[in-house]
Motif scaffolding. Sequence first.
Motif, PDB file in Angstrom:
ATOM      1  N   PRO A 104       0.507   1.808  12.046  1.00  0.00           N
ATOM      2  CA  PRO A 104      -0.016   3.149  12.357  1.00  0.00           C
ATOM      3  C   PRO A 104      -1.228   3.517  11.502  1.00  0.00           C
ATOM      4  N   GLU A 105      -1.235   3.067  10.252  1.00  0.00           N
ATOM      5  CA  GLU A 105      -2.369   3.361   9.369  1.00  0.00           C
ATOM      6  C   GLU A 105      -3.616   2.594   9.800  1.00  0.00           C
ATOM      7  N   ILE A 106      -3.431   1.367  10.242  1.00  0.00           N
ATOM      8  CA  ILE A 106      -4.557   0.562  10.717  1.00  0.00           C
ATOM      9  C   ILE A 106      -5.143   1.183  11.981  1.00  0.00           C
ATOM     10  N   LYS A 107      -4.276   1.620  12.877  1.00  0.00           N
ATOM     11  CA  LYS A 107      -4.738   2.296  14.098  1.00  0.00           C
ATOM     12  C   LYS A 107      -5.499   3.579  13.745  1.00  0.00           C
ATOM     13  N   LYS A 108      -4.913   4.357  12.844  1.00  0.00           N
ATOM     14  CA  LYS A 108      -5.520   5.628  12.445  1.00  0.00           C
ATOM     15  C   LYS A 108      -6.899   5.412  11.824  1.00  0.00           C
ATOM     16  N   LYS A 146     -12.593   2.952   3.747  1.00  0.00           N
ATOM     17  CA  LYS A 146     -13.867   2.770   3.040  1.00  0.00           C
ATOM     18  C   LYS A 146     -14.539   1.431   3.348  1.00  0.00           C
ATOM     19  N   PRO A 147     -13.803   0.309   3.368  1.00  0.00           N
ATOM     20  CA  PRO A 147     -14.453  -0.960   3.734  1.00  0.00           C
ATOM     21  C   PRO A 147     -15.056  -0.931   5.136  1.00  0.00           C
ATOM     22  N   LYS A 148     -14.351  -0.319   6.064  1.00  0.00           N
ATOM     23  CA  LYS A 148     -14.871  -0.187   7.442  1.00  0.00           C
ATOM     24  C   LYS A 148     -16.200   0.559   7.429  1.00  0.00           C
ATOM     25  N   ALA A 149     -16.240   1.691   6.729  1.00  0.00           N
ATOM     26  CA  ALA A 149     -17.459   2.506   6.674  1.00  0.00           C
ATOM     27  C   ALA A 149     -18.607   1.743   5.997  1.00  0.00           C
ATOM     28  N   TYR A 201       0.810  -1.214   0.000  1.00  0.00           N
ATOM     29  CA  TYR A 201       0.000   0.000   0.000  1.00  0.00           C
ATOM     30  C   TYR A 201       0.847   1.270   0.000  1.00  0.00           C
ATOM     31  N   ALA A 202       0.297   2.283  -0.659  1.00  0.00           N
ATOM     32  CA  ALA A 202       0.889   3.622  -0.644  1.00  0.00           C
ATOM     33  C   ALA A 202      -0.203   4.632  -0.967  1.00  0.00           C
ATOM     34  N   GLY A 203      -0.033   5.851  -0.464  1.00  0.00           N
ATOM     35  CA  GLY A 203      -0.948   6.932  -0.810  1.00  0.00           C
ATOM     36  C   GLY A 203      -2.403   6.634  -0.507  1.00  0.00           C
ATOM     37  N   GLU A 204      -3.249   6.700  -1.539  1.00  0.00           N
ATOM     38  CA  GLU A 204      -4.692   6.535  -1.398  1.00  0.00           C
ATOM     39  C   GLU A 204      -5.103   5.108  -1.044  1.00  0.00           C
ATOM     40  N   ASP A 205      -4.174   4.143  -1.181  1.00  0.00           N
ATOM     41  CA  ASP A 205      -4.502   2.741  -0.872  1.00  0.00           C
ATOM     42  C   ASP A 205      -5.031   2.578   0.547  1.00  0.00           C
TER      43      ASP A 205
END
Length: 286
Positions: free
Chosen positions: A234-238, A205-208, A194-198
């Motif tokens: 950190p991205e998963i936490k965020k 989005k899947p969470k929402a 993953y990078a950027g918008e990924d």
Amino acid sequence: MKKWLFLGTFGLFLAFSCQEKKSTTTEKKVDTTAKKIITAPKEQTQLIANDATAILARKEVPILCYHNIKDFAASAGEMTKTYTVKPALFAEQMKALSDAGYHSILPDQLYDYLVYNKALPEKPVMITFDDTRGEQYSIGAAEMKKNNFKGVFFVMTVSINRPNYLSKEDIKALSDSGHSIAAHTWDHHMVTKYAGEDWNTQLVKPKAKLEEIIGKPINYFAYPFGLWNKEAIPEIKKSGYKMAFILSTKRDSIEPLFTIRRMIVSGTWSTPRMMEAMDATFKNAK
């Protein structure tokens, strides 16, 4: 004589008035005290979260990971055989777990056990499903119900409503009947790429979308292929997830909550072999 009568009457009046005042004052004190007791705030016990070392010291709970539940031919490829458990075998495994005294648990219970030392039922096990296949609902949930088990369904949202995959109605029904719905990205791309918008596409989005379907928070995530890296956490936490699940590799010493281990149940195993593998994989299991 009139003077003495007047003074006597006046004295009685004063005495009576003093008694009334004293009685009224006492009643006010009682009322005031009672009011304070009623409005006094209740004491609350503040939970203290375990650090990474304490979490790692907790005994692991066996966590099983299933993918496809369907029949396959003897000539099927190795990947199919590894990731597919025949319906009769799945039913046998659920019964074997029940007969052995296991009780299914869900991610909220595991989180509270690891972080706040809360108790779990005797011989806990977590039963999880990846990749959103339709038979996980039609066969998997039906067999679990026979044994009073609940499972965790990690959904990749790109597949919702596609043929042979879970529909929105299936996902809502699973949630409403007490199973846990969790995220498995949008389209199963590896987190390590993953990078950027990924991050937004695959995590946020899947969470929402899942929250919109079931009307409940989505707090848990499974890495596609079980692959992860330190940059992803950190991205998963965020994105609002409380725990993330890998496969049966080593947990991270710094982020154990985001590297919870699971074991793939191979379609080539007999039920006794599955039970042995579970014991071997989670040697220090609770």
